[in-house]
Design a protein around this motif. Sequence first.
Motif, PDB file in Angstrom:
ATOM      1  N   TYR A 135      13.412  -0.138   3.999  1.00  0.00           N
ATOM      2  CA  TYR A 135      12.344  -1.120   4.174  1.00  0.00           C
ATOM      3  C   TYR A 135      12.932  -2.532   4.154  1.00  0.00           C
ATOM      4  CZ  TYR A 135       8.946   2.550   3.056  1.00  0.00           C
ATOM      5  OH  TYR A 135       8.195   3.691   3.057  1.00  0.00           O
ATOM      6  N   PRO A 136      12.499  -3.422   5.042  1.00  0.00           N
ATOM      7  CA  PRO A 136      12.844  -4.842   4.867  1.00  0.00           C
ATOM      8  C   PRO A 136      12.277  -5.322   3.537  1.00  0.00           C
ATOM      9  CG  PRO A 136      11.890  -4.429   7.045  1.00  0.00           C
ATOM     10  CD  PRO A 136      11.682  -3.182   6.248  1.00  0.00           C
ATOM     11  N   ARG A 137      12.988  -6.203   2.861  1.00  0.00           N
ATOM     12  CA  ARG A 137      12.525  -6.585   1.524  1.00  0.00           C
ATOM     13  C   ARG A 137      11.174  -7.268   1.570  1.00  0.00           C
ATOM     14  NH1 ARG A 137      17.127 -10.947  -0.258  1.00  0.00           N
ATOM     15  NH2 ARG A 137      17.497 -11.924   1.745  1.00  0.00           N
ATOM     16  N   ASP A 138      10.872  -7.980   2.644  1.00  0.00           N
ATOM     17  CA  ASP A 138       9.551  -8.614   2.745  1.00  0.00           C
ATOM     18  C   ASP A 138       8.441  -7.573   2.835  1.00  0.00           C
ATOM     19  OD1 ASP A 138      10.776 -11.049   2.662  1.00  0.00           O
ATOM     20  OD2 ASP A 138      10.726 -11.386   4.832  1.00  0.00           O
ATOM     21  N   ALA A 139       8.781  -6.361   3.332  1.00  0.00           N
ATOM     22  CA  ALA A 139       7.756  -5.331   3.526  1.00  0.00           C
ATOM     23  C   ALA A 139       7.304  -4.708   2.215  1.00  0.00           C
ATOM     24  CB  ALA A 139       8.279  -4.243   4.466  1.00  0.00           C
ATOM     25  N   ILE A 140       8.140  -4.808   1.160  1.00  0.00           N
ATOM     26  CA  ILE A 140       7.734  -4.186  -0.106  1.00  0.00           C
ATOM     27  C   ILE A 140       7.090  -5.195  -1.057  1.00  0.00           C
ATOM     28  CG2 ILE A 140       9.627  -2.533   0.129  1.00  0.00           C
ATOM     29  CD1 ILE A 140      10.905  -3.952  -2.316  1.00  0.00           C
ATOM     30  N   LEU A 141       7.243  -6.490  -0.783  1.00  0.00           N
ATOM     31  CA  LEU A 141       6.649  -7.496  -1.671  1.00  0.00           C
ATOM     32  C   LEU A 141       5.138  -7.343  -1.685  1.00  0.00           C
ATOM     33  CD1 LEU A 141       8.806 -10.660  -0.867  1.00  0.00           C
ATOM     34  CD2 LEU A 141       9.120  -8.956  -2.678  1.00  0.00           C
ATOM     35  N   GLY A 142       4.571  -7.327  -2.865  1.00  0.00           N
ATOM     36  CA  GLY A 142       3.129  -7.144  -3.009  1.00  0.00           C
ATOM     37  C   GLY A 142       2.705  -5.692  -3.136  1.00  0.00           C
ATOM     38  N   ARG A 143       3.600  -4.762  -2.839  1.00  0.00           N
ATOM     39  CA  ARG A 143       3.270  -3.342  -2.954  1.00  0.00           C
ATOM     40  C   ARG A 143       3.693  -2.827  -4.325  1.00  0.00           C
ATOM     41  NH1 ARG A 143       4.863   0.164   2.186  1.00  0.00           N
ATOM     42  NH2 ARG A 143       3.682   1.657   0.903  1.00  0.00           N
ATOM     43  N   ASN A 144       2.967  -1.834  -4.799  1.00  0.00           N
ATOM     44  CA  ASN A 144       3.243  -1.290  -6.128  1.00  0.00           C
ATOM     45  C   ASN A 144       4.444  -0.363  -6.104  1.00  0.00           C
ATOM     46  OD1 ASN A 144       2.780   0.702  -8.572  1.00  0.00           O
ATOM     47  ND2 ASN A 144       1.448  -1.060  -8.932  1.00  0.00           N
ATOM     48  N   ARG A 145       5.169  -0.363  -7.206  1.00  0.00           N
ATOM     49  CA  ARG A 145       6.354   0.491  -7.346  1.00  0.00           C
ATOM     50  C   ARG A 145       6.032   1.955  -7.083  1.00  0.00           C
ATOM     51  NH1 ARG A 145      11.201   0.260 -10.220  1.00  0.00           N
ATOM     52  NH2 ARG A 145      11.940   2.247 -11.053  1.00  0.00           N
ATOM     53  N   PHE A 146       4.873   2.408  -7.548  1.00  0.00           N
ATOM     54  CA  PHE A 146       4.543   3.824  -7.434  1.00  0.00           C
ATOM     55  C   PHE A 146       4.171   4.234  -6.016  1.00  0.00           C
ATOM     56  CE2 PHE A 146       3.789   2.821 -11.913  1.00  0.00           C
ATOM     57  CZ  PHE A 146       4.631   3.768 -12.484  1.00  0.00           C
ATOM     58  N   ASP A 147       4.048   3.268  -5.099  1.00  0.00           N
ATOM     59  CA  ASP A 147       3.830   3.606  -3.695  1.00  0.00           C
ATOM     60  C   ASP A 147       5.046   4.303  -3.101  1.00  0.00           C
ATOM     61  OD1 ASP A 147       1.380   2.408  -3.898  1.00  0.00           O
ATOM     62  OD2 ASP A 147       1.947   0.566  -2.861  1.00  0.00           O
ATOM     63  N   PHE A 148       6.202   4.146  -3.727  1.00  0.00           N
ATOM     64  CA  PHE A 148       7.439   4.665  -3.160  1.00  0.00           C
ATOM     65  C   PHE A 148       8.037   5.813  -3.968  1.00  0.00           C
ATOM     66  CE2 PHE A 148       6.973   0.141  -2.308  1.00  0.00           C
ATOM     67  CZ  PHE A 148       7.078   0.094  -0.926  1.00  0.00           C
ATOM     68  N   VAL A 149       7.514   6.063  -5.165  1.00  0.00           N
ATOM     69  CA  VAL A 149       8.041   7.149  -5.991  1.00  0.00           C
ATOM     70  C   VAL A 149       7.587   8.489  -5.416  1.00  0.00           C
ATOM     71  CG1 VAL A 149       7.997   8.195  -8.289  1.00  0.00           C
ATOM     72  CG2 VAL A 149       8.113   5.710  -8.050  1.00  0.00           C
ATOM     73  N   HIS A 150       8.479   9.476  -5.435  1.00  0.00           N
ATOM     74  CA  HIS A 150       8.145  10.805  -4.923  1.00  0.00           C
ATOM     75  C   HIS A 150       6.946  11.361  -5.687  1.00  0.00           C
ATOM     76  CE1 HIS A 150       8.532  15.067  -3.948  1.00  0.00           C
ATOM     77  NE2 HIS A 150       9.378  14.732  -2.984  1.00  0.00           N
ATOM     78  N   PRO A 151       5.970  11.949  -4.985  1.00  0.00           N
ATOM     79  CA  PRO A 151       4.759  12.450  -5.672  1.00  0.00           C
ATOM     80  C   PRO A 151       5.059  13.405  -6.818  1.00  0.00           C
ATOM     81  CG  PRO A 151       4.457  12.491  -3.284  1.00  0.00           C
ATOM     82  CD  PRO A 151       5.883  12.115  -3.519  1.00  0.00           C
ATOM     83  N   ASP A 152       6.097  14.224  -6.683  1.00  0.00           N
ATOM     84  CA  ASP A 152       6.417  15.183  -7.737  1.00  0.00           C
ATOM     85  C   ASP A 152       6.982  14.518  -8.987  1.00  0.00           C
ATOM     86  OD1 ASP A 152       5.573  17.163  -6.070  1.00  0.00           O
ATOM     87  OD2 ASP A 152       7.574  17.812  -5.461  1.00  0.00           O
ATOM     88  N   ASP A 153       7.459  13.268  -8.864  1.00  0.00           N
ATOM     89  CA  ASP A 153       8.042  12.554 -10.009  1.00  0.00           C
ATOM     90  C   ASP A 153       7.116  11.463 -10.555  1.00  0.00           C
ATOM     91  OD1 ASP A 153      10.232  14.118  -9.706  1.00  0.00           O
ATOM     92  OD2 ASP A 153      11.525  12.587  -8.841  1.00  0.00           O
ATOM     93  N   GLU A 154       5.998  11.226  -9.883  1.00  0.00           N
ATOM     94  CA  GLU A 154       5.164  10.080 -10.244  1.00  0.00           C
ATOM     95  C   GLU A 154       4.636  10.179 -11.671  1.00  0.00           C
ATOM     96  OE1 GLU A 154       1.117   7.738  -8.786  1.00  0.00           O
ATOM     97  OE2 GLU A 154       2.100   9.185  -7.442  1.00  0.00           O
TER      98      GLU A 154
END
Length: 510
Positions: A135-154
Amino acid sequence: MQGIINRWSLAQQLGTAEFTLSGFDGGAALRIAQQLAPAVPFIIVADHAGAQKMLGSGATDLVRKTNLAHLIPAIERALRARAAVEGKPVAESQLSASRQRLRDIMDATQEWIWELDAQGAFTFSNRCVEDLLGYPRDAILGRNRFDFVHPDDEAAVRAQWAQIDRQGAPTTGLVARWMCRDGSVRWLDCNVVMIRDAGDHGVCYRGADRDVTVRRRQDEQIARLTRVNELLSRINSVILRVDDRPGVLHEACRLAVEQGGYQFAVVFMIEPGSVSVSPSAWWGVDDDLIVTRQVSFGNGEEAGDDEFIAKAMRAGKPVVCNNLGGPAAMTALPQEWMHYGIQAVAVLPLFIDGTSVGVLTLHSEDPAAFNAEEIRSLERVSGEVSFALQYLPHEDLLQHLSYFDALTGLANRQLWCERLARRMRSNDLPHHEIHIVVFDIDGLSAINDGCGRHMGDQLLQRIAERLRAIEGGPESVAYLGAAVFAAFFEGPAQGGGVPGFARAHRVAAR
């Protein structure tokens, strides 16, 4: 000493220093800096407990390695303090240069450095995220950390984060899977600290992640190989104490699941007098999904996992598929098996006297379970099971191997001659004639040379299937080897039967 002076010179330019030289610590560096340039602020970048003591010895500030985002404000404070002592303002160009210098350092590091707000949304990220997650770093700004964590590890990560909120202390070693932009998965090792305000309220989180995917996969592979080696040892023990074939096969499946860690295991054994295999033993899967299964390996038109089993039977070599998790899963496995979460399958042939008599199938939830090294270890497992089959005879199986051709499933020369002799001794023979036809396949060697032995074997299997379907049935036809087939059939005493067989044979050949 020259190397020390060079590193100190770099520290003088940056306003920071970190020393890890043998026999030379940060305290020694601080004393040199105080002697040579007492006016230069000295900022420590370290995590060890002794670094805190250096603040009392004259160091300007302390920045944790896991919180490098704090380095820019620390330098700005040091420059302002120095300017106040000297009675002159801090040039904005100096602050700008310091900020850019630290940004360059953070972008050059292989660790992903970030900052989250109190709700867990990204407010800062260095460029490393582009290499890690795509992801470009600007694309993750404002998004929550858990949006990217694997569902099985959330769930586990949220529990760890809640503990950080309760304790407030720096936390290291939070390992979890993250989803990349292209759909792949990476394992990241996180170090994080909560930043609190004067009222001891959490205002943000700062930390760094590093990619440990390769190390994690290596660890998993070592663990799998350890389990497979233990599985081999356990099966050897079973062979010594179990004296019947069904018992060995049953234990092999059970150990593959309970010791080997596979989701379920099934042994398919050849049906005497046919080119089909059916389940003989299994573990980890419901009985009603197994008992009715039968897989033909004679026509070369199988689909799904039947194709894997058929290929292993025909070729006598392991067949592996590690990509059942995508859209192909809908056709690669029976629909009833999808709820088991199977991602990979390995099919290992079993032999008696060099002939494929069955397969051991292993199913895994891990989409990368079966690499070359693991398959080599599993071949040793199937070899031990084959050894047990070889020396723990089974009447039906031995009869099949003694009287039937393994490739075509037709009677071999010995059985066909016995059948022919028995029919010739029949009482009603005076009223009939027995016609014998022997023919071979022209150009089979050219097919084997041009298209591969596999294609030649398929041709022989197709011809065998057609012969079984003509008048007289499988009892009257045989494969004598070397591309030679034979058949006998009865006809009225005055002849006329051979043309009838010829017509049937032409139909079969088409």
